[in-house]
Design an enzyme around this catalytic site. Structure first.
Site, PDB file in Angstrom:
ATOM      1  N   ASP A  47       0.840  -1.194   0.000  1.00  0.00           N
ATOM      2  CA  ASP A  47       0.000   0.000   0.000  1.00  0.00           C
ATOM      3  C   ASP A  47       0.876   1.244   0.000  1.00  0.00           C
ATOM      4  O   ASP A  47       1.479   1.591   1.014  1.00  0.00           O
ATOM      5  CB  ASP A  47      -0.907  -0.005   1.238  1.00  0.00           C
ATOM      6  CG  ASP A  47      -2.005  -1.050   1.117  1.00  0.00           C
ATOM      7  OD1 ASP A  47      -2.700  -1.037   0.088  1.00  0.00           O
ATOM      8  OD2 ASP A  47      -2.144  -1.885   2.032  1.00  0.00           O
ATOM      9  N   ASP A 193     -10.391  -5.104  -1.512  1.00  0.00           N
ATOM     10  CA  ASP A 193      -9.315  -4.726  -0.596  1.00  0.00           C
ATOM     11  C   ASP A 193      -9.872  -3.929   0.578  1.00  0.00           C
ATOM     12  O   ASP A 193     -10.595  -2.950   0.380  1.00  0.00           O
ATOM     13  CB  ASP A 193      -8.296  -3.864  -1.364  1.00  0.00           C
ATOM     14  CG  ASP A 193      -7.105  -3.440  -0.507  1.00  0.00           C
ATOM     15  OD1 ASP A 193      -6.933  -3.971   0.600  1.00  0.00           O
ATOM     16  OD2 ASP A 193      -6.345  -2.571  -0.984  1.00  0.00           O
TER      17      ASP A 193
HETATM   18  C1  DX5 Z   1      -6.237   0.569   2.720  1.00  0.00           C
HETATM   19  C2  DX5 Z   1      -5.358  -0.412   2.027  1.00  0.00           C
HETATM   20  C3  DX5 Z   1      -5.616  -1.840   2.341  1.00  0.00           C
HETATM   21  C4  DX5 Z   1      -5.551  -2.172   3.791  1.00  0.00           C
HETATM   22  C5  DX5 Z   1      -5.706  -3.652   3.993  1.00  0.00           C
HETATM   23  O1  DX5 Z   1      -5.969   1.873   2.369  1.00  0.00           O
HETATM   24  O2  DX5 Z   1      -5.482  -0.313   0.649  1.00  0.00           O
HETATM   25  O3  DX5 Z   1      -4.767  -2.672   1.560  1.00  0.00           O
HETATM   26  O4  DX5 Z   1      -4.362  -1.717   4.370  1.00  0.00           O
HETATM   27  O5  DX5 Z   1      -5.502  -3.908   5.297  1.00  0.00           O
HETATM   28  P1  DX5 Z   1      -6.539  -4.682   6.183  1.00  0.00           P
HETATM   29  O6  DX5 Z   1      -6.709  -6.034   5.534  1.00  0.00           O
HETATM   30  O7  DX5 Z   1      -5.834  -4.739   7.483  1.00  0.00           O
HETATM   31  O8  DX5 Z   1      -7.817  -3.878   6.192  1.00  0.00           O
HETATM   32 ZN    ZN Z   2      -4.371  -1.926  -0.597  1.00  0.00          ZN
END
Ligand code: DX5
Ligand code: ZN
Length: 239
Positions: A47, A193
């Protein structure tokens, strides 16, 4: 392997998890990637946030370049105006580059640039071109782009904040994009996601995405990566 072959092999392996790396122990990045591989994972999700498109600042292309493993590098750009910046991530060895439709003045142009790019480790391979769409963005941005992309990733949370709940409208949005993809006649990957947890993995798995991104459910600070990955994978439907 061409871009079409990469996309086909991802579709053949569907559904699969792409694991967000930012909550891992980044001081031991190589070990954490090796743990994911040992757990049978195939993709690592990074990310990238610039503090402009979304409030958080995270990592950039050098962090992607530092990832040495057999995992596919799935890069999620949450950065303002990605046009001039995608080449840095191509050079860093990205296999998949997904940017936000909300972040680009001309998303079609960014897709064309990605379409002309060659994989840093193998010029015969292309880059999987992805568009990410935040929960508040109407899906009618997608049809004009479907000829130029390989992957549509719907966010189930707003970009940039941790600890948000999976947005309940996401199931209907995934179903809608699935229809748009079917209508395009192209084999486009569908992903989701954000907010995918041990609690909802069964429910999310049944929503029909090919790629399910999950971060803190696997790198939860406990070190139990193998167990967490096995639990999450067991929640996916067999197709
Ligand atoms: C949010 C990101 C995600 C997120 C996923 O801005 O794009 O990829 O960090 O993390 P979890 O699975 O912990 O929600
Ligand atoms: Zn992401």
């Amino acid at each position: 392997m061409s871009r079409d072959d990469t996309r086909a092999s991802l579709l053949a392996g569907s559904p699969q998890l792409s694991v967000g790396i930012l909550t891992a122990d980044l001081g031991h990045l190589a070990d954490e990637l090796a743990r994911l591989e040992a757990a049978g994972m195939t993709m690592v999700h990074t990310d990238v946030m610039d503090g402009v498109f979304c409030p958080m600042l995270t990592v950039g292309a050098p962090f992607v370049a530092a990832q040495r493993s057999g995992l596919l590098k799935d890069v999620h750009l949450m950065i303002d105006e990605p046009l001039e910046k995608v080449s840095m991530f191509v050079k860093a060895g990205a296999d998949m580059i997904t940017f936000h439709v909300e972040s680009a003045k001309n998303p079609h142009r960014v897709l064309q640039v990605l379409g002309d790019a060659q994989h840093a480790d193998d010029p015969s391979r292309g880059i999987i071109r992805g568009i990410a769409v935040s929960p508040g963005t109407p899906l009618d941005v997608l049809p004009p782009l479907l000829d130029e992309l390989d992957y549509v990733m719907l966010l189930a949370i707003n970009p940039g904040w941790g600890g948000q709940a999976f947005h309940p409208g996401t199931a209907a949005r995934l179903a809608h994009v699935r229809e748009l993809i079917a209508g395009s006649g192209r084999d486009i990957l569908l992903g989701v996601d954000g907010g995918v947890t041990k609690k909802n993995i069964g429910e999310v798995g049944a929503m029909g995405a090919d790629i399910i991104v999950t971060g803190s459910a696997i790198f939860d600070g406990s070190g139990a990566v193998l167990e967490n990955a096995a639990f999450m994978r067991a929640g996916l439907p067999t197709r």
